[in-house]
Motif scaffolding. Structure first.
Motif, PDB file in Angstrom:
ATOM      1  N   TRP A 151       0.831  -1.206   0.000  1.00  0.00           N
ATOM      2  CA  TRP A 151       0.000   0.000   0.000  1.00  0.00           C
ATOM      3  C   TRP A 151       0.864   1.253   0.000  1.00  0.00           C
ATOM      4  O   TRP A 151       0.514   2.250  -0.632  1.00  0.00           O
ATOM      5  N   ALA A 208      -8.998  -1.613  -1.160  1.00  0.00           N
ATOM      6  CA  ALA A 208      -8.739  -2.149  -2.504  1.00  0.00           C
ATOM      7  C   ALA A 208      -9.953  -1.951  -3.410  1.00  0.00           C
ATOM      8  O   ALA A 208      -9.812  -1.549  -4.571  1.00  0.00           O
ATOM      9  N   THR A 209     -11.130  -2.198  -2.884  1.00  0.00           N
ATOM     10  CA  THR A 209     -12.345  -1.991  -3.671  1.00  0.00           C
ATOM     11  C   THR A 209     -12.507  -0.512  -4.013  1.00  0.00           C
ATOM     12  O   THR A 209     -12.780  -0.160  -5.164  1.00  0.00           O
ATOM     13  N   ARG A 214     -10.000   0.705  -6.696  1.00  0.00           N
ATOM     14  CA  ARG A 214     -10.361   0.171  -8.018  1.00  0.00           C
ATOM     15  C   ARG A 214     -11.502   0.983  -8.621  1.00  0.00           C
ATOM     16  O   ARG A 214     -11.522   1.265  -9.820  1.00  0.00           O
ATOM     17  N   GLN A 215     -12.457   1.383  -7.793  1.00  0.00           N
ATOM     18  CA  GLN A 215     -13.573   2.201  -8.279  1.00  0.00           C
ATOM     19  C   GLN A 215     -13.112   3.579  -8.745  1.00  0.00           C
ATOM     20  O   GLN A 215     -13.818   4.254  -9.469  1.00  0.00           O
ATOM     21  N   GLY A 271     -10.185   3.923 -10.425  1.00  0.00           N
ATOM     22  CA  GLY A 271      -9.282   3.730 -11.548  1.00  0.00           C
ATOM     23  C   GLY A 271      -7.886   3.228 -11.246  1.00  0.00           C
ATOM     24  O   GLY A 271      -7.052   3.180 -12.139  1.00  0.00           O
ATOM     25  N   VAL A 272      -7.615   2.848  -9.998  1.00  0.00           N
ATOM     26  CA  VAL A 272      -6.287   2.326  -9.653  1.00  0.00           C
ATOM     27  C   VAL A 272      -6.466   0.904  -9.122  1.00  0.00           C
ATOM     28  O   VAL A 272      -7.162   0.684  -8.143  1.00  0.00           O
ATOM     29  N   THR A 273      -5.825  -0.041  -9.798  1.00  0.00           N
ATOM     30  CA  THR A 273      -5.957  -1.439  -9.401  1.00  0.00           C
ATOM     31  C   THR A 273      -4.683  -1.921  -8.728  1.00  0.00           C
ATOM     32  O   THR A 273      -3.621  -1.940  -9.355  1.00  0.00           O
ATOM     33  N   PRO A 274      -4.781  -2.297  -7.445  1.00  0.00           N
ATOM     34  CA  PRO A 274      -3.610  -2.896  -6.794  1.00  0.00           C
ATOM     35  C   PRO A 274      -3.182  -4.129  -7.593  1.00  0.00           C
ATOM     36  O   PRO A 274      -4.022  -4.923  -8.016  1.00  0.00           O
ATOM     37  N   ASP A 275      -1.878  -4.288  -7.800  1.00  0.00           N
ATOM     38  CA  ASP A 275      -1.391  -5.341  -8.695  1.00  0.00           C
ATOM     39  C   ASP A 275      -0.667  -6.469  -7.958  1.00  0.00           C
ATOM     40  O   ASP A 275       0.223  -7.085  -8.514  1.00  0.00           O
TER      41      ASP A 275
END
Length: 163
Positions: A20, A139-140, A143-144, A146-150
């Protein structure tokens, strides 16, 4: 069989926080994203809530006075994760102390739940899983926006590898 040691739980919480930290350093604008988890208004405030809980529980378990919540800075990833590191260092010292009594009951005054009595072990486990739970909520939310943990976040990936 011991299912999970304190050291393993701390390692999972610390590894999750490190991921994070990297994400928030790469996307500092996320700290201003609106957030309604745990009664906060922004992601930065949720991060403050996570690291404050870790530090304040660690301090109380170490027999120190808890840092005032308002003193815990959350304007940047560096500020947030400096607080995280302080808490983890205290927890590591407690875990390394062979004389520390984890099954002793202690009384803590919490910010929202009032005064609670539980074993030191219970408070430690809460401090570790509290952050993990909020990171999943986070994380949710990111993502909402526009950033997705990878990275894989489940404990499974602390010891498993792909064949």
């Amino acid at each position: 069989m011991v299912a999970l040691t304190g050291e393993e739980l701390l390692a999972w919480a610390d590894k999750t926080a490190e991921q994070w930290r990297k994400l928030l350093e790469a996307h500092p604008s996320l700290l201003a994203v609106p957030c309604d988890v745990a009664g906060v208004k922004t992601v930065g405030e949720l991060m403050q809530h996570i690291v404050a809980a870790q530090l304040r529980y660690a301090e109380r378990l170490a027999g120190s006075t808890a840092t005032a919540y308002e003193e815990i800075k959350y304007g940047t990833a560096a500020e947030l994760f400096a607080t995280h590191a302080q808490g983890m260092d205290l927890f590591r010292a407690l875990l390394a102390d062979p004389a520390y009594v984890w099954d002793e009951e202690v009384e803590f005054v919490t910010r929202r739940a009032g005064t609670l009595v539980a074993t030191r072990k219970t408070f430690f486990i809460h401090a570790m899983t509290h952050g993990i739970r909020h990171y999943a909520q986070l994380a949710t939310l990111v993502r909402q926006h526009g950033v997705t943990p990878d990275w894989p976040m489940d404990y499974l990936f602390m010891g498993a590898r792909w064949a």
